[in-house]
Design a protein around this motif. Structure first.
Motif, short mmCIF file in Angstrom:
data_model
loop_
_atom_site.label_atom_id
_atom_site.label_comp_id
_atom_site.label_asym_id
_atom_site.label_seq_id
_atom_site.Cartn_x
_atom_site.Cartn_y
_atom_site.Cartn_z
N GLN A 110 0.86 -1.18 0.00
CA GLN A 110 0.00 0.00 0.00
C GLN A 110 0.89 1.23 0.00
OE1 GLN A 110 -2.14 -0.79 3.64
NE2 GLN A 110 -3.80 -1.76 2.52
N TYR A 111 0.41 2.32 -0.59
CA TYR A 111 1.22 3.54 -0.61
C TYR A 111 0.36 4.78 -0.47
CZ TYR A 111 -0.06 3.47 -5.58
OH TYR A 111 -0.75 3.41 -6.76
N ALA A 112 1.02 5.86 -0.04
CA ALA A 112 0.36 7.15 0.14
C ALA A 112 1.38 8.26 -0.10
CB ALA A 112 -0.21 7.28 1.55
N GLU A 113 0.96 9.33 -0.73
CA GLU A 113 1.82 10.48 -0.94
C GLU A 113 2.05 11.18 0.40
OE1 GLU A 113 1.64 14.73 -3.25
OE2 GLU A 113 0.54 13.04 -4.11
N VAL A 114 3.30 11.57 0.67
CA VAL A 114 3.62 12.23 1.93
C VAL A 114 4.54 13.43 1.67
CG1 VAL A 114 3.34 10.21 3.41
CG2 VAL A 114 5.55 10.64 2.36
N PRO A 115 4.45 14.45 2.52
CA PRO A 115 5.34 15.61 2.36
C PRO A 115 6.75 15.29 2.86
CG PRO A 115 3.91 15.92 4.26
CD PRO A 115 3.46 14.64 3.58
N GLU A 116 7.70 16.10 2.45
CA GLU A 116 9.10 15.90 2.85
C GLU A 116 9.28 15.94 4.36
OE1 GLU A 116 11.86 15.11 1.15
OE2 GLU A 116 10.63 14.89 -0.62
N GLU A 117 8.46 16.71 5.07
CA GLU A 117 8.64 16.84 6.51
C GLU A 117 8.11 15.64 7.30
OE1 GLU A 117 5.17 19.30 5.05
OE2 GLU A 117 7.30 19.27 4.58
N GLU A 118 7.39 14.73 6.65
CA GLU A 118 6.88 13.53 7.35
C GLU A 118 8.06 12.60 7.65
OE1 GLU A 118 5.09 11.49 9.52
OE2 GLU A 118 3.48 12.50 8.43
N VAL A 119 8.20 12.22 8.92
CA VAL A 119 9.32 11.37 9.31
C VAL A 119 8.88 9.97 9.77
CG1 VAL A 119 10.82 13.29 9.91
CG2 VAL A 119 9.33 12.30 11.66
N GLU A 120 7.58 9.76 9.91
CA GLU A 120 7.07 8.48 10.39
C GLU A 120 6.31 7.79 9.25
OE1 GLU A 120 6.43 5.26 11.86
OE2 GLU A 120 7.42 6.58 13.28
N PRO A 121 6.87 6.69 8.68
CA PRO A 121 6.19 6.05 7.55
C PRO A 121 4.85 5.41 7.90
CG PRO A 121 8.12 4.79 8.19
CD PRO A 121 8.13 6.04 9.02
N LYS A 122 4.58 5.12 9.18
CA LYS A 122 3.30 4.53 9.58
C LYS A 122 2.17 5.55 9.58
CE LYS A 122 5.24 1.04 12.68
NZ LYS A 122 5.22 0.51 14.04
N ALA A 123 2.51 6.84 9.75
CA ALA A 123 1.52 7.90 9.96
C ALA A 123 0.38 7.94 8.93
CB ALA A 123 2.20 9.25 10.06
N PRO A 124 0.66 7.91 7.64
CA PRO A 124 -0.46 8.00 6.69
C PRO A 124 -1.41 6.80 6.77
CG PRO A 124 1.63 7.73 5.51
CD PRO A 124 1.95 7.91 6.96
N PHE A 125 -0.90 5.65 7.16
CA PHE A 125 -1.74 4.46 7.23
C PHE A 125 -2.57 4.44 8.50
CE2 PHE A 125 1.98 3.72 4.64
CZ PHE A 125 1.36 3.49 3.43
N GLN A 126 -2.03 5.02 9.58
CA GLN A 126 -2.80 5.16 10.81
C GLN A 126 -3.92 6.18 10.61
OE1 GLN A 126 0.54 6.06 13.38
NE2 GLN A 126 0.65 3.95 14.11
N ALA A 127 -3.69 7.16 9.72
CA ALA A 127 -4.69 8.18 9.42
C ALA A 127 -5.59 7.76 8.25
CB ALA A 127 -4.01 9.49 9.09
N GLU A 128 -5.43 6.52 7.78
CA GLU A 128 -6.20 5.97 6.66
C GLU A 128 -6.07 6.82 5.40
OE1 GLU A 128 -10.15 4.85 7.85
OE2 GLU A 128 -9.42 3.97 9.71
N ALA A 129 -4.84 7.24 5.12
CA ALA A 129 -4.58 8.09 3.96
C ALA A 129 -4.03 7.33 2.77
CB ALA A 129 -3.60 9.20 4.35
N GLN A 130 -4.21 6.02 2.76
CA GLN A 130 -3.71 5.21 1.65
C GLN A 130 -4.30 5.70 0.34
OE1 GLN A 130 -4.74 1.04 1.92
NE2 GLN A 130 -4.61 0.81 -0.28
N SER A 131 -3.44 5.79 -0.71
CA SER A 131 -3.95 6.25 -1.99
C SER A 131 -3.90 5.18 -3.07
CB SER A 131 -3.19 7.49 -2.44
OG SER A 131 -1.82 7.24 -2.50
N GLY A 132 -3.27 4.05 -2.80
CA GLY A 132 -3.23 2.99 -3.79
C GLY A 132 -2.50 1.78 -3.25
N GLU A 133 -2.46 0.72 -4.08
CA GLU A 133 -1.75 -0.49 -3.69
C GLU A 133 -1.31 -1.24 -4.93
OE1 GLU A 133 -4.67 -2.55 -1.27
OE2 GLU A 133 -5.36 -3.71 -3.00
N VAL A 134 -0.26 -2.03 -4.74
CA VAL A 134 0.26 -2.91 -5.79
C VAL A 134 0.25 -4.31 -5.21
CG1 VAL A 134 2.23 -3.44 -7.26
CG2 VAL A 134 1.74 -1.07 -6.66
N ILE A 135 -0.23 -5.27 -5.99
CA ILE A 135 -0.29 -6.65 -5.52
C ILE A 135 0.79 -7.48 -6.20
CG2 ILE A 135 -1.71 -8.74 -5.45
CD1 ILE A 135 -4.16 -6.87 -5.22
#
Length: 109
Positions: free
Chosen positions: A77-102
């Motif tokens: 799963q992946y999500a676009e994040v800004p440069e200042e984001e330092v925690e890779p789990k954060a967008p997924f905890q916020a349910e900000a997923q934008s796509g996935e590759v299987i």
């Protein structure tokens, strides 16, 4: 926005095997990713979370444990994040997923 995985499928030995794949960010955006497996008892991924900058390639190691021959999948799963984001789990905890590759995976004897 998209990630690619190379190779696009994996074939493992039922006795267990480790293989390396490449996650490729083909976008112009910085992406966070999360790796999930359809069978957590048989498959381990490293890293589980991470960042991949535009046009970058990173290694994904998949370890299959010994077990029965069957079809499974690895989902990145992946999500676009800004440069200042330092925690890779954060967008997924916020349910900000934008796509996935299987990544289909199969075990054979």
């Amino acid at each position: 926005m998209s990630l690619e995985i190379d190779p696009s499928e994996g074939v493992f030995n039922v006795s267990g095997e480790r293989k390396t794949f490449t996650i490729i960010n083909v976008t112009k955006e910085r992406l966070a990713f999360k790796v999930k497996t359809s069978d957590v008892d048989l498959y381990r991924a490293k890293p589980v979370y991470g960042f991949v900058v535009p046009q970058e390639k990173i290694k994904l190691i998949i370890q299959r444990m010994e077990g029965p021959a069957k079809l499974d999948k690895i989902v990145v799963q992946y999500a676009e994040v800004p440069e200042e984001e330092v925690e890779p789990k954060a967008p997924f905890q916020a349910e900000a997923q934008s796509g996935e590759v299987i990544l289909p995976v199969n075990a054979k004897s």
